[in-house]
Design a protein around this motif. Structure first.
Motif, PDB file in Angstrom:
ATOM      1  N   VAL A 244      12.024  37.226   1.726  1.00 43.77           N
ATOM      2  CA  VAL A 244      12.893  37.637   0.807  1.00 43.77           C
ATOM      3  C   VAL A 244      13.709  36.646   0.007  1.00 43.77           C
ATOM      4  O   VAL A 244      14.099  36.834  -1.057  1.00 43.77           O
ATOM      5  N   ARG A 245      14.100  35.879   0.691  1.00 43.35           N
ATOM      6  CA  ARG A 245      14.898  34.438  -0.055  1.00 43.35           C
ATOM      7  C   ARG A 245      14.421  33.152   0.781  1.00 43.35           C
ATOM      8  O   ARG A 245      14.202  33.154   2.127  1.00 43.35           O
ATOM      9  N   ALA A 246      13.900  32.087  -0.096  1.00 44.33           N
ATOM     10  CA  ALA A 246      13.589  30.811   0.512  1.00 44.33           C
ATOM     11  C   ALA A 246      14.075  29.971  -0.253  1.00 44.33           C
ATOM     12  O   ALA A 246      13.761  29.956  -1.737  1.00 44.33           O
ATOM     13  N   SER A 247      14.995  28.881  -0.019  1.00 43.52           N
ATOM     14  CA  SER A 247      15.367  28.079  -0.921  1.00 43.52           C
ATOM     15  C   SER A 247      14.114  27.075  -1.514  1.00 43.52           C
ATOM     16  O   SER A 247      13.167  26.672  -0.678  1.00 43.52           O
ATOM     17  N   GLY A 248      14.166  26.584  -2.573  1.00 49.40           N
ATOM     18  CA  GLY A 248      12.944  25.643  -3.174  1.00 49.40           C
ATOM     19  C   GLY A 248      13.689  24.234  -3.089  1.00 49.40           C
ATOM     20  O   GLY A 248      14.511  23.804  -2.392  1.00 49.40           O
ATOM     21  N   ASN A 249      13.247  23.355  -3.897  1.00 46.01           N
ATOM     22  CA  ASN A 249      13.557  21.846  -3.818  1.00 46.01           C
ATOM     23  C   ASN A 249      15.033  22.232  -4.388  1.00 46.01           C
ATOM     24  O   ASN A 249      15.319  22.762  -5.195  1.00 46.01           O
TER      25      ASN A 249
END
Length: 348
Positions: A244-249
């Protein structure tokens, strides 16, 4: 809000919330009486006076969750079907929205502040309130309120001098998002017989894991379409596992706070974190101000440092009959120098 009144004991004993024109949501422990011994009050505020927008309904049916266990605080959730459905909603009687499972988990993971309402006691052992009252309470990490591990569908909330109390059972824990109220939980009990005591909190049934059951009972679940599209409607075990939500770089200035998020769309998913391929968890020894929150979904930094430039990976997993579903998200953290102050130049 819906007030539950016992004609047997002649008292208000619990609350509930309206989901649609014929269903009320409450706690299973709130409906020990026969249905013909309970009257539901709608549009009520003061139990000692009757207003023009207040009315009552009788009960046609009570459905407790099939695996409800009162003494163990397991699956404490129930539905009440009205004998006469409501024809229309008013400014005083409206259904509350329920959040998609993914977004509900996201809010609970961020330790949201919710509002609890009810006619319960103002102090332990005291008399019920005659008027509807409300209090804002924060979600508390599971480890802090000692939720037993086998009870994943509970969460805790409360603060010193702010808590639900006896008689508030069945009522909502609700959060406001973009101007609309959403119910995340149901009041079910406390960690002790005291209310709002330091170090003591109240238990709430998390509603998100029961969305499939609610829909199987033909309950209409109200939620804006943009949330349904973004977070999905339920936690069906046949749904493909995604984030649903995942931080990127991330590139961030040294000294800044940071949350790396890893939130899957399924409530039955487990999440593991790795730092440069070394597994870490909430029990791992880390620098002060660095922690994985109690839900396991957020890697939190109070202040980012240069030596935190690492690769952070979260792995989500669900086990199924035909094998595991596993997905991962990799996040590289780049830390820049903190902006310095301009040096004051003196002109001679």
């Amino acid at each position: 809000m819906v007030r539950l009144y016992s004609t047997t004991d002649r008292r208000t004993f619990c609350s509930g919330t309206l989901l649609d024109q014929q269903w009320v949501l409450t706690a299973a422990h709130c409906v020990p009486y026969r249905s013909d011994h309970i009257v539901l009050y709608f549009g009520d505020h003061d139990t000692h006076s009757r207003s023009s927008h207040e009315f009552t309904r009788d009960i046609a049916e009570i459905i407790k969750y099939p695996r409800y266990r009162r003494r163990l605080l397991i699956n404490d959730i129930a539905l009440i079907r009205l004998r006469q459905p409501l024809r229309e909603f008013t400014d005083y009687v409206r259904p509350i929205c329920l959040l998609p499972s993914g977004f509900s988990r996201h809010l609970l993971a961020r330790a949201s502040i919710g509002r609890v309402t009810g006619w319960g006691n103002q102090v332990a052992g005291g008399a019920p309130s005659t008027v509807l009252r409300e209090v804002n309470v924060p979600v508390v990490p599971r480890a802090q309120c000692q939720v037993p591990a086998p009870k994943p569908n509970l969460f805790c909330a409360g603060a010193p001098n702010k808590d639900s109390c006896e008689g508030d059972g069945g009522g909502p824990f609700a959060v406001k998002y973009r101007g609309r109220w959403y119910q995340l939980g149901i009041v079910i009990g406390g960690t002790s017989e005291q209310c709002a005591a330091p170090g003591e909190y109240s238990y709430y049934t998390s509603i998100a894991p029961y969305r499939d059951w609610l829909q199987s009972c033909n309950v209409t679940i109200a939620a804006p379409q943009f949330l349904q599209d973004l977070y999905g409607g339920n936690s069906d075990t046949n749904v493909e596992l995604t984030f649903v939500r995942a931080s990127g770089n991330v590139t961030i200035a040294e000294g800044s706070p940071l949350d790396l998020e890893c939130i899957p769309n399924r409530d039955d998913a487990s999440v593991e974190w790795y730092v440069d391929n070394v597994r870490v968890n909430s029990a791992s020894r880390m620098d002060p101000g660095v922690q994985i929150d109690a839900t396991g979904l957020i890697f939190r930094f109070a202040e980012v440092r240069q030596d935190y430039e690492r690769t952070y990976t979260c792995v989500a997993r669900v086990s199924e009959v035909d094998g595991d579903q596993v997905i991962s998200a990799r996040m590289y953290l780049t830390v820049t120098e903190a902006p310095g102050q301009l040096e004051l130049l003196h002109v001679f």
